[in-house]
Design a protein around this motif. Structure first.
Motif, short mmCIF file in Angstrom:
data_model
loop_
_atom_site.label_atom_id
_atom_site.label_comp_id
_atom_site.label_asym_id
_atom_site.label_seq_id
_atom_site.Cartn_x
_atom_site.Cartn_y
_atom_site.Cartn_z
N ARG A 122 0.82 -1.21 0.00
CA ARG A 122 0.00 0.00 0.00
C ARG A 122 0.85 1.26 0.00
NH1 ARG A 122 -4.41 -2.39 4.38
NH2 ARG A 122 -5.52 -3.71 2.85
N VAL A 123 1.95 1.22 0.77
CA VAL A 123 2.84 2.39 0.81
C VAL A 123 3.51 2.59 -0.54
CG1 VAL A 123 4.97 3.28 1.82
CG2 VAL A 123 3.22 2.26 3.29
N MET A 124 3.97 1.51 -1.16
CA MET A 124 4.64 1.64 -2.45
C MET A 124 3.68 2.14 -3.53
SD MET A 124 7.43 -1.48 -2.65
CE MET A 124 6.29 -2.82 -2.27
N ARG A 125 2.43 1.67 -3.49
CA ARG A 125 1.45 2.19 -4.46
C ARG A 125 1.20 3.68 -4.24
NH1 ARG A 125 -0.93 -2.83 -3.57
NH2 ARG A 125 -2.38 -1.98 -2.02
N LEU A 127 3.25 5.88 -2.97
CA LEU A 127 4.42 6.65 -3.37
C LEU A 127 4.79 6.44 -4.84
CD1 LEU A 127 6.72 6.08 -0.25
CD2 LEU A 127 5.29 8.08 -0.76
N SER A 128 4.05 5.55 -5.52
CA SER A 128 4.32 5.24 -6.94
C SER A 128 5.76 4.74 -7.14
CB SER A 128 4.06 6.47 -7.81
OG SER A 128 2.71 6.86 -7.74
N ILE A 129 6.14 3.80 -6.30
CA ILE A 129 7.47 3.20 -6.41
C ILE A 129 7.33 1.69 -6.50
CG2 ILE A 129 8.66 5.08 -5.21
CD1 ILE A 129 8.56 3.42 -2.67
N GLN A 130 8.37 1.04 -7.02
CA GLN A 130 8.38 -0.41 -7.17
C GLN A 130 9.05 -1.12 -6.00
OE1 GLN A 130 6.70 -1.90 -9.73
NE2 GLN A 130 6.07 0.22 -10.17
N LEU A 132 11.02 -0.28 -1.85
CA LEU A 132 11.25 0.71 -0.80
C LEU A 132 12.57 1.44 -0.99
CD1 LEU A 132 9.98 -1.12 2.41
CD2 LEU A 132 8.81 0.57 1.01
N GLU A 133 13.51 0.80 -1.71
CA GLU A 133 14.79 1.46 -1.97
C GLU A 133 14.57 2.75 -2.77
OE1 GLU A 133 14.36 -1.84 -2.09
OE2 GLU A 133 15.54 -2.10 -0.25
N GLU A 134 13.56 2.75 -3.63
CA GLU A 134 13.29 3.94 -4.43
C GLU A 134 12.84 5.10 -3.56
OE1 GLU A 134 10.86 3.43 -7.94
OE2 GLU A 134 11.24 1.27 -7.88
N ALA A 135 12.29 4.80 -2.39
CA ALA A 135 11.81 5.87 -1.51
C ALA A 135 12.95 6.72 -0.99
CB ALA A 135 11.03 5.28 -0.33
N GLY A 136 14.16 6.20 -1.04
CA GLY A 136 15.32 6.96 -0.59
C GLY A 136 15.88 7.87 -1.65
N MET A 137 15.32 7.77 -2.87
CA MET A 137 15.79 8.62 -3.96
C MET A 137 15.02 9.93 -3.93
SD MET A 137 15.81 5.66 -6.88
CE MET A 137 16.30 6.78 -8.19
N ASP A 138 15.73 11.04 -4.12
CA ASP A 138 15.08 12.35 -4.06
C ASP A 138 14.14 12.55 -5.22
OD1 ASP A 138 16.23 13.33 -1.73
OD2 ASP A 138 18.06 13.88 -2.77
N LEU A 139 12.98 13.12 -4.94
CA LEU A 139 12.09 13.55 -6.01
C LEU A 139 12.74 14.71 -6.74
CD1 LEU A 139 8.77 13.68 -4.01
CD2 LEU A 139 9.26 12.08 -5.84
N PRO A 140 12.50 14.86 -8.04
CA PRO A 140 12.99 16.06 -8.72
C PRO A 140 12.22 17.25 -8.20
CG PRO A 140 11.57 14.80 -10.17
CD PRO A 140 11.78 13.97 -8.93
N HIS A 141 12.89 18.14 -7.52
CA HIS A 141 12.19 19.26 -6.92
C HIS A 141 13.14 20.40 -6.66
CE1 HIS A 141 14.28 17.94 -3.37
NE2 HIS A 141 13.88 19.02 -2.76
N ALA A 142 12.59 21.56 -6.44
CA ALA A 142 13.38 22.69 -5.97
C ALA A 142 12.67 23.21 -4.75
CB ALA A 142 13.46 23.77 -7.05
N ALA A 143 13.30 23.11 -3.62
CA ALA A 143 12.62 23.45 -2.36
C ALA A 143 13.14 24.75 -1.80
CB ALA A 143 12.83 22.34 -1.35
#
Length: 379
Positions: A122-125, A127-130, A132-143
């Motif tokens: 449910r968490v991966m869906r 976050l739209s990731i395949q 959990l390792e992908e969750a550590g990758m930064d989203l393309p963003h400018a904060a």
């Protein structure tokens, strides 16, 4: 008898049985030696009773071992028995590191589950990731934030993902330079009254911009964000972290500035601490943030007008003078207050009654998630 090496998966009863066989003792005889009941000894042999410190001492005297030997056997066996539970705990801990699970469940963004594998899915869906390792990758963003521009916390990431998911449900007309220009013209006519905020979502939709009102998660300090579903589908998400007319308009126009200048299609512009308890519009940030700040400030109160008002009025900013100036340039007085705070002409404590609240108005017409509002069908 020396300590032996064992696989750490067998209960102490297995070793106890071996000791009995080596000596030719029966369980009844061991019970008599220990001064215990045969039933207790049988429960130890069959692993139905755990070895206690008292029992460990008695067995040590009977077999010439140390009490620690029997306690170690018991500990190793119990740890082995809980191995699966430990793995589940580790996986659940990992989930809580990559996403604010408790808040996501509380907000009905995901459904809770005792099954960690189901919860992971449910968490991966979400976050739209395949993985959990992908969750550590930064989203393309400018904060816009005081720390690194390359860091997004799990809670900030979850907020952005929720905003992106909600945005797909908003219908808008095609984006064009003409639609933007016409929309900005209409927005300018909305600046004078809180009641006019109800028209803002429709105006943005006609511009080709999706508007989402999404309550911030705790400790994220998010004020707003601009991102694109594709190269022609911009989204503005506002958290209304500060329920004030000046904060609303400054943040909205800041994000629309990113849209106007085409800042980073394919990149999330996450604005953190854009407004605060003091003046909206911090001077920190990247060049695109400075440009968006300048656009927002000048749109709300043209710089030449504000400069002239300050020159004529400072430092005696009475309520009547502020209201007259606001009425002349057709903006809400609270916006003037915000801009003067931005210029550090006023403190936040001054004229606070003019900083009207906006949340109850804008959430009646915009797609909203938070403060008791649930999107249709719980999107």
């Amino acid at each position: 008898m020396g300590e032996r090496t064992f696989a750490e998966i067998f209960p102490p009863g297995v070793f106890l049985k071996e000791e009995l066989e080596a000596r030719g003792w029966s369980q009844i005889e061991l019970a008599e030696i220990l001064g215990k009941t045969p039933a207790l000894v049988n429960e130890l042999v069959m692993a139905r009773r755990a070895v206690t410190p008292e029992t460990a001492k008695a067995l040590a005297h009977a077999f010439g071992t140390s009490p620690q030997y029997w306690l170690n056997l018991e500990s190793a066996y119990q740890l082995w028995r809980t191995k699966e539970a430990d793995e589940s705990i580790s996986r659940r801990a990992r989930l809580y590191q990559v996403a604010p699970i408790k808040e996501m469940v509380k907000r009905n963004w995901i459904e809770s589950s005792e099954n960690v594998e189901v919860l992971e899915g449910r968490v991966m869906r979400f976050l739209s990731i395949q993985s959990l390792e992908e969750a550590g990758m930064d989203l393309p963003h400018a904060a816009r934030k005081s720390s690194s521009y390359n860091e997004v916390t799990p809670s900030q990431r979850a907020w952005l993902c929720r905003a992106r998911s909600l945005a797909r449900a908003v219908s808008v007309t095609p984006l064009s330079k003409r639609s933007l220009d016409e929309g900005f013209g209409q927005l300018r006519k909305m600046l004078h009254s809180i009641a006019e905020l109800r028209h803002v979502p429709r105006i943005l939709a006609d511009m080709g911009v999706r508007l989402i009102i999404l309550e911030a998660l705790p400790q994220t300090r998010i004020d707003g964000a601009c991102f694109w579903l594709d190269k022609s589908s911009p989204v503005v998400a506002l958290s209304l972290r500060y329920d004030r007319v000046d904060a609303f308009w400054f943040t909205l126009l800041h994000e629309l500035g990113h849209v106007k200048f085409g800042d980073g299609a394919g990149k999330e512009f996450l604005d953190i601490d854009l407004v605060s308890d003091g003046a909206p519009g911090s001077h920190q940030g990247q060049p695109s943030e400075h440009r968006a700040n300048a656009f927002s400030a000048d749109f709300l109160v043209p710089k030449s007008e504000l400069d002239d008002f300050i020159a004529r009025t400072a430092p005696l900013y009475s309520r009547s003078k502020l209201v007259r100036f606001a009425k002349r340039i057709k903006v809400h007085p609270g916006i003037i207050i915000g801009q003067l705070q931005y210029r550090e002409e006023l403190t936040y404590a001054q004229h606070r009654r003019l900083l009207e609240k906006v949340r109850n108005v804008i959430t009646q017409s915009a797609l909203t998630d938070g403060w008791g509002h649930t999107p249709p069908g719980n999107l």
